[in-house]
Scaffold this motif. Structure first.
Motif, PDB file in Angstrom:
ATOM      1  N   LEU A 255      -3.827  12.796   4.083  1.00 47.53           N
ATOM      2  CA  LEU A 255      -3.146  11.534   3.814  1.00 47.53           C
ATOM      3  C   LEU A 255      -3.998  10.744   2.833  1.00 47.53           C
ATOM      4  N   VAL A 256      -3.477  10.569   1.621  1.00 41.73           N
ATOM      5  CA  VAL A 256      -4.192   9.846   0.564  1.00 41.73           C
ATOM      6  C   VAL A 256      -3.623   8.437   0.471  1.00 41.73           C
ATOM      7  N   VAL A 257      -4.495   7.435   0.616  1.00 40.70           N
ATOM      8  CA  VAL A 257      -4.056   6.050   0.744  1.00 40.70           C
ATOM      9  C   VAL A 257      -4.520   5.245  -0.463  1.00 40.70           C
ATOM     10  N   GLN A 258      -3.622   4.445  -0.987  1.00 45.32           N
ATOM     11  CA  GLN A 258      -3.958   3.482  -2.049  1.00 45.32           C
ATOM     12  C   GLN A 258      -3.630   2.087  -1.552  1.00 45.32           C
ATOM     13  N   GLN A 259      -4.602   1.208  -1.591  1.00 42.86           N
ATOM     14  CA  GLN A 259      -4.394  -0.165  -1.108  1.00 42.86           C
ATOM     15  C   GLN A 259      -3.719  -1.018  -2.169  1.00 42.86           C
ATOM     16  N   TYR A 260      -2.811  -1.861  -1.738  1.00 44.27           N
ATOM     17  CA  TYR A 260      -2.138  -2.776  -2.657  1.00 44.27           C
ATOM     18  C   TYR A 260      -3.123  -3.814  -3.177  1.00 44.27           C
TER      19      TYR A 260
ATOM     20  N   ALA B 174      -8.463   1.545   7.755  1.00 42.70           N
ATOM     21  CA  ALA B 174      -7.558   0.711   8.563  1.00 42.70           C
ATOM     22  C   ALA B 174      -6.408   1.548   9.108  1.00 42.70           C
ATOM     23  N   PHE B 175      -5.911   2.504   8.317  1.00 39.61           N
ATOM     24  CA  PHE B 175      -4.871   3.423   8.791  1.00 39.61           C
ATOM     25  C   PHE B 175      -5.410   4.268   9.933  1.00 39.61           C
ATOM     26  N   GLY B 176      -6.660   4.740   9.784  1.00 36.76           N
ATOM     27  CA  GLY B 176      -7.271   5.527  10.856  1.00 36.76           C
ATOM     28  C   GLY B 176      -7.449   4.733  12.129  1.00 36.76           C
ATOM     29  N   TYR B 177      -7.870   3.464  12.013  1.00 42.84           N
ATOM     30  CA  TYR B 177      -8.002   2.620  13.210  1.00 42.84           C
ATOM     31  C   TYR B 177      -6.673   2.497  13.947  1.00 42.84           C
ATOM     32  N   ARG B 178      -5.602   2.354  13.172  1.00 44.08           N
ATOM     33  CA  ARG B 178      -4.282   2.226  13.801  1.00 44.08           C
ATOM     34  C   ARG B 178      -3.948   3.495  14.586  1.00 44.08           C
ATOM     35  N   MET B 179      -4.227   4.650  14.034  1.00 43.50           N
ATOM     36  CA  MET B 179      -3.936   5.907  14.703  1.00 43.50           C
ATOM     37  C   MET B 179      -4.873   6.137  15.889  1.00 43.50           C
ATOM     38  N   ALA B 180      -6.100   5.634  15.793  1.00 43.64           N
ATOM     39  CA  ALA B 180      -7.073   5.860  16.867  1.00 43.64           C
ATOM     40  C   ALA B 180      -6.679   5.166  18.160  1.00 43.64           C
ATOM     41  N   GLU B 181      -5.779   4.203  18.099  1.00 41.14           N
ATOM     42  CA  GLU B 181      -5.357   3.529  19.322  1.00 41.14           C
ATOM     43  C   GLU B 181      -4.458   4.389  20.185  1.00 41.14           C
TER      44      GLU B 181
ATOM     45  N   SER C 173       0.833  -1.200   0.000  1.00 38.41           N
ATOM     46  CA  SER C 173       0.000   0.000   0.000  1.00 38.41           C
ATOM     47  C   SER C 173       0.869   1.253   0.000  1.00 38.41           C
ATOM     48  N   VAL C 174       0.302   2.346  -0.497  1.00 45.14           N
ATOM     49  CA  VAL C 174       1.024   3.619  -0.611  1.00 45.14           C
ATOM     50  C   VAL C 174       0.167   4.714  -0.001  1.00 45.14           C
ATOM     51  N   ALA C 175       0.811   5.605   0.766  1.00 44.44           N
ATOM     52  CA  ALA C 175       0.135   6.766   1.332  1.00 44.44           C
ATOM     53  C   ALA C 175       0.910   8.017   0.942  1.00 44.44           C
ATOM     54  N   ILE C 176       0.199   9.027   0.440  1.00 45.67           N
ATOM     55  CA  ILE C 176       0.816  10.298   0.057  1.00 45.67           C
ATOM     56  C   ILE C 176       0.429  11.332   1.109  1.00 45.67           C
TER      57      ILE C 176
ATOM     58  N   ALA D  66     -12.501  23.311  11.702  1.00 40.80           N
ATOM     59  CA  ALA D  66     -11.299  23.937  12.254  1.00 40.80           C
ATOM     60  C   ALA D  66     -10.534  23.021  13.188  1.00 40.80           C
ATOM     61  N   GLU D  67     -11.236  22.088  13.862  1.00 43.14           N
ATOM     62  CA  GLU D  67     -10.568  21.281  14.882  1.00 43.14           C
ATOM     63  C   GLU D  67      -9.759  20.127  14.299  1.00 43.14           C
ATOM     64  N   LEU D  68      -9.880  19.841  13.011  1.00 44.25           N
ATOM     65  CA  LEU D  68      -9.179  18.709  12.416  1.00 44.25           C
ATOM     66  C   LEU D  68      -7.724  19.059  12.123  1.00 44.25           C
ATOM     67  N   SER D  69      -6.834  18.112  12.363  1.00 42.07           N
ATOM     68  CA  SER D  69      -5.421  18.277  12.003  1.00 42.07           C
ATOM     69  C   SER D  69      -5.039  17.409  10.821  1.00 42.07           C
ATOM     70  N   LEU D  70      -5.797  16.342  10.562  1.00 42.57           N
ATOM     71  CA  LEU D  70      -5.454  15.432   9.470  1.00 42.57           C
ATOM     72  C   LEU D  70      -6.724  14.773   8.945  1.00 42.57           C
ATOM     73  N   ILE D  71      -6.822  14.666   7.631  1.00 45.46           N
ATOM     74  CA  ILE D  71      -7.901  13.924   6.975  1.00 45.46           C
ATOM     75  C   ILE D  71      -7.273  12.773   6.203  1.00 45.46           C
ATOM     76  N   ILE D  72      -7.820  11.584   6.369  1.00 40.51           N
ATOM     77  CA  ILE D  72      -7.346  10.400   5.659  1.00 40.51           C
ATOM     78  C   ILE D  72      -8.412   9.995   4.653  1.00 40.51           C
ATOM     79  N   VAL D  73      -8.030   9.875   3.406  1.00 40.87           N
ATOM     80  CA  VAL D  73      -8.965   9.497   2.345  1.00 40.87           C
ATOM     81  C   VAL D  73      -8.332   8.422   1.484  1.00 40.87           C
ATOM     82  N   GLY D  74      -9.169   7.639   0.831  1.00 41.63           N
ATOM     83  CA  GLY D  74      -8.688   6.698  -0.170  1.00 41.63           C
ATOM     84  C   GLY D  74      -8.444   7.411  -1.482  1.00 41.63           C
ATOM     85  N   ARG D  75      -7.518   6.905  -2.243  1.00 35.82           N
ATOM     86  CA  ARG D  75      -7.227   7.538  -3.527  1.00 35.82           C
ATOM     87  C   ARG D  75      -8.381   7.379  -4.506  1.00 35.82           C
ATOM     88  N   GLY D  76      -9.205   6.354  -4.282  1.00 35.78           N
ATOM     89  CA  GLY D  76     -10.348   6.174  -5.153  1.00 35.78           C
ATOM     90  C   GLY D  76     -10.007   5.575  -6.492  1.00 35.78           C
TER      91      GLY D  76
END
Length: 869
Positions: free
Chosen positions: A819-824, A645-652, A607-610, A769-779
């Motif tokens: 953070l833009v994520v592409q799944q392998y 899945a990346f967000g779940y990892r960070m949520a811990e 997987s790749v994250a930009i 305003a309160e967000l510091s990071l948004i995680i999205v799939g590349r689609g």
């Protein structure tokens, strides 16, 4: 009579500038406009030849030598009008003077590259190989020179001719060899290490032998003249090392870190280069020796040498050196090799050159138990010629030691030996890889519980210092408080160019085994390395910095090879632009980095994250003060599932609060149905509930700034896709409904929204305003919601539709990072028959574990080149 003959032999001097064509002057009859025309022609020819030769994996020096030969009497010089108007004899004085001036400064740069202190550390194995690589071809060259002297070079002085031929056949072009090793990813292999060390020794010895040859060619009446010249040259070297070196050490020590070098110091240094050249020319050796020796005494550590290189290299290597090759080409007449005897002598010279160098190196390397394949590869590497060879030949011709026919034979020999180096190395040497099981290529596993219990291996790529804090803050949030270790590899990407500074980086990387951050100052480099190592120790994360030096064209191969070797789960790539937090404007890198990202997305084995940094990297955060609000935008599809899945990892992490926004559409209009395209080949992926005989893909046709974004799918089972989406969303729904304030559970807020415009919905979340990071799939695989976007233009197609619109949004409206994520997906990355198979040996990444340990480098064969992502 003498006066008349002299007048005929010496053409009238040319005036510098003309009065203009309107006043009847032909600009080509005047020195400056003619010189400008000559420069333009030389640059055009050499650069045009470099394009096809680059595809043949040939160094640019081949294109420059061939271009010079084509401009000379061997090809274009046969046209009478061309020779008289473009390269007339009366213009040679100015042309040769400027070319020699450029050569003078180039040899100064060569001296800057060569670190004599590293020669003292050369092992016995490399020394013995270097000795054999010099002695055997030198003796063979002396032998073949006897034959040449009796046949086609009878008028040359015997002793200087023997020495010149021996030197010409025994030289190894150190800068060309370093570039070939870097491009073939052999720098960190044992073959590459020994070749670099042996070539450095060979380079020094070759210059000493050349000085001896020049001294012997002195045209004095007394034989003692050669001895006087040689002794004076030795005295000059001693003076420079005893009297001049301490002064240069003091000047280099006065250079302040992170501050511009004083203009006075630069002026003194450049003047000293010229004075040194004048001194050795007055001695009777050659001006280039003085510049080379002076370059040797300048300290290699610290910013001074790097700054000098940056100030000189472009003008010298781009403008002046091609002129030197053109002048050499004007002296080369391939037509002089007319007889069968001359053709046979050419074959003999090539055979003796290759045989002496390759066999001599092979024998000693094999006796050192290197194995026959490595030994013969080392022999071909040491057989590399280049500019140094051409310098030797030109000096010999100017001193009337080499005649026209001998000179042409030697130039062809130099071209042939350099040309065959890369193909032979690619064919002979393919280091074996120790393949290891590699099953964890995505964050999302069949069960979320399995994902939670697995360790994570990240490969974070760095372009420069602006990426450092953003990567650290991201990894700190990903680390959480897990008992399972997080393995973090830092890969610094450096462009390999034709500039001498690239070779200095190669040298530094090989010598120190640590990352070298571009043109930044030494203290900053150390601070970066210390920052990553300190982060690893404080956060209990295994951090291993690496560096890769390659061209943008194939830099993605280094990244993918390193990911395969380290069994990476996610590759984190920084966006190719950095935002200025003061004015909110993007500050772009070169387009080459963008193309690297696009190729990694196509070929990555995981997987790749930009990471698009819009503020997450402004300050560093430790585990104790992490306080981030992170949102995951979920539209459906494999990329969105990987983002979740990346967000779940960070949520811990106890300092991270995760919002999961699930977007749904009440209905999908028929007019927005997906276009259907047949797959180009059938690829089956077992263990999947979806028919893999049909293919999802993303087509992107890029222009300079805008790309097309088009979805294509065939027979998509939306019921299966929805079922998989619901399974991964259950963790978010379950945590959102549990008892609040439970510190042992992730802090997840789940919200489901019905929308009609996905991009407007994404922008609405981005403006929180309160967000510091948004995680999205590349689609990359389409969701039903995005069928309405088929055929629309995107400024950043590598980020997908949602990532592109959030990145393009004004900084005043969307301030959070992305953070833009592409799944392998093996179906999208594998091909039954690669279109291109090339030798990819050990990667250029020099691994330096923070906790100690030896470098670990391997090789792989890249995926086939397909259509751009």
């Amino acid at each position: 009579m003498a006066t008349n003959s002299t007048a005929k032999a010496c053409p009238a001097s040319m005036k510098a500038t003309s009065n203009g064509a309107w006043q009847g002057d032909n600009p080509l009859d005047f020195a400056l406009p003619l010189f400008i025309m000559q420069i333009c022609i030389v640059l055009f020819v050499t650069r045009a030849l470099a394009v096809p030769l680059n595809h043949l994996k040939q160094p640019r020096v081949i294109a420059e030598i061939v271009g010079g030969v084509l401009l000379g009497p061997s090809a274009l010089g046969r046209i009478g009008s061309y020779k008289e108007r473009i390269f007339p004899t009366k213009s040679f004085t100015l042309l040769e003077t400027v070319a020699d001036l450029g050569l003078l400064f180039f040899l100064f740069l060569v001296g800057l590259e060569l670190d004599l202190s590293s020669l003292r550390k050369t092992g016995k194995q490399a020394l013995s190989i270097a000795a054999a690589g010099i002695a055997v071809p030198f003796i063979a060259g002396v032998g073949v020179s006897v034959i040449l002297h009796r046949t086609i070079a009878e008028g040359a002085k015997f002793t200087p001719f023997l020495v010149f031929m021996g030197v010409a056949l025994s030289i190894t072009a150190f800068p060309v060899l370093a570039r070939i090793l870097a491009e073939r990813r052999l720098l960190t292999t044992d073959v590459g290490q020994i070749a670099m060390s042996a070539a450095a020794v060979n380079d020094v010895v070759a210059w000493v032998l050349l000085a001896l040859a020049v001294a012997l060619s002195a045209s004095g009446k007394s034989p003692l003249i050669a001895l006087y010249v040689l002794l004076s040259g030795i005295g000059f070297v001693i003076f420079v090392f005893i009297a001049v070196k301490p002064l240069m050490v003091k000047i280099a020590g006065q250079t302040i870190e992170n501050e511009p070098v004083s203009e006075m110091y630069v002026a003194v240094t450049l003047a000293a280069v010229l004075v040194s050249g004048f001194a050795t020319d007055a001695i009777g050796i050659h001006a280039i020796f003085g510049a080379f020796v002076f370059g040797l005494v300048i300290p290699k550590h610290g910013p001074f040498a790097a700054v000098l290189t940056e100030k000189i290299e472009d003008l010298v290597t781009i403008l002046f050196l091609p002129l030197y090759f053109a002048v050499s080409g004007l002296k080369t007449n391939i037509g002089a090799i007319r007889s069968a005897q001359a053709g046979g002598l050419l074959v003999l010279v090539i055979a003796v050159t290759c045989g002496g160098k390759v066999l001599g190196t092979f024998a000693v390397a094999y006796l050192n138990k290197m194995g026959w394949r490595k030994s013969i590869t080392l022999g071909f590497l040491m057989n590399t010629k280049g500019l140094v060879e051409l310098i030797v030949l030109n000096i010999g011709k100017d001193r009337n030691v080499l005649n026209e026919e001998t000179f042409a034979i030697m130039v062809i020999m130099a071209l042939f030996t350099t040309f065959i180096t890369t193909p032979m190395v690619m064919w002979l040497y393919k280091p074996a890889r120790n393949y290891v099981p590699y099953t964890r290529r995505t964050l999302q596993l069949p069960t979320q519980k399995g994902s939670a219990e697995s360790d994570l291996r990240l490969l974070a790529c760095i372009h420069g210092t602006p990426n450092v804090h953003a990567i650290i803050n991201l990894v700190e949030a990903v680390r959480g408080l897990r008992r399972q270790p997080l393995h973090m590899y830092i890969l610094h990407l450096l462009e390999l160019s034709e500039r001498p500074s690239s070779i200095m980086r190669v040298q530094k990387l090989r010598r120190e085994g640590r990352p070298f951050w571009g043109n930044e100052q030494l203290s900053m480099v150390n601070n970066i390395v210390v920052t990553f190592e300190a982060f690893g120790q404080l956060s209990k994360v295994t951090v291993r910095p690496m560096a890769a030096i390659s061209r943008f064209h194939d830099m993605h191969e280094d990244i993918c090879i390193s990911a395969e070797d380290k069994r990476i789960t996610v590759i984190v790539l920084p966006f190719y632009k950095n935002i200025n937090p003061i004015n909110g404007m993007w500050e772009g890198h070169s387009s080459g980095l963008r193309h690297v990202t696009q190729k990694v997305l196509r070929h990555a084995p995981c997987s790749v994250a930009i990471l698009v940094d819009r503020g997450i990297g402004i300050k560093s955060s430790s585990s104790s003060n992490v306080d981030q609000n992170i949102a995951v935008l979920f539209f459906g599809g494999s990329d969105d599932r990987e983002a979740l899945a990346f967000g779940y990892r960070m949520a811990e992490h106890p300092g991270v609060r995760l919002w999961v926004f699930r977007f749904v559409s009440a209905e999908l209009p028929e007019m927005h149905a997906l276009s259907i395209t047949a797959a180009p080949q059938r690829l089956i992926s077992e263990g999947s509930g979806i028919d893999r005989s049909h293919r999802f893909s993303l087509s992107s046709k890029r222009s300079a700034n805008v790309g097309w974004f088009e979805f294509m799918a065939d027979n998509v089972d939306w019921a299966v896709e929805s079922k998989v989406d619901e399974e991964i969303l259950q963790a978010a729904k379950g945590n959102a409904t549990t008892i609040p304030n439970d510190s042992n559970l992730p802090q997840i807020i789940y919200e489901e929204r019905t929308i009609s415009d996905p991009l407007e919905a994404a922008l609405a979340v981005g403006k929180m305003a309160e967000l510091s990071l948004i995680i999205v799939g590349r689609g990359r695989k389409p969701s039903r919601l995005f069928s309405v976007l088929s055929g629309q233009q995107l400024e950043y197609p590598e980020l997908g539709p949602v990532g592109g619109v959030l990145t393009a949004a004004p900084f005043s409206e969307v301030r959070c990072s992305l953070l833009v994520v592409q799944q392998y997906d093996s179906f999208l990355h594998e091909s039954p028959e690669p279109a291109r198979v090339s030798d990819i040996s050990s990667p250029k990444a020099a691994v330096f574990p923070s906790s100690g340990g030896s470098p670990n480098t391997t090789n792989t064969t890249p995926q086939s080149e397909a259509s751009p992502v």
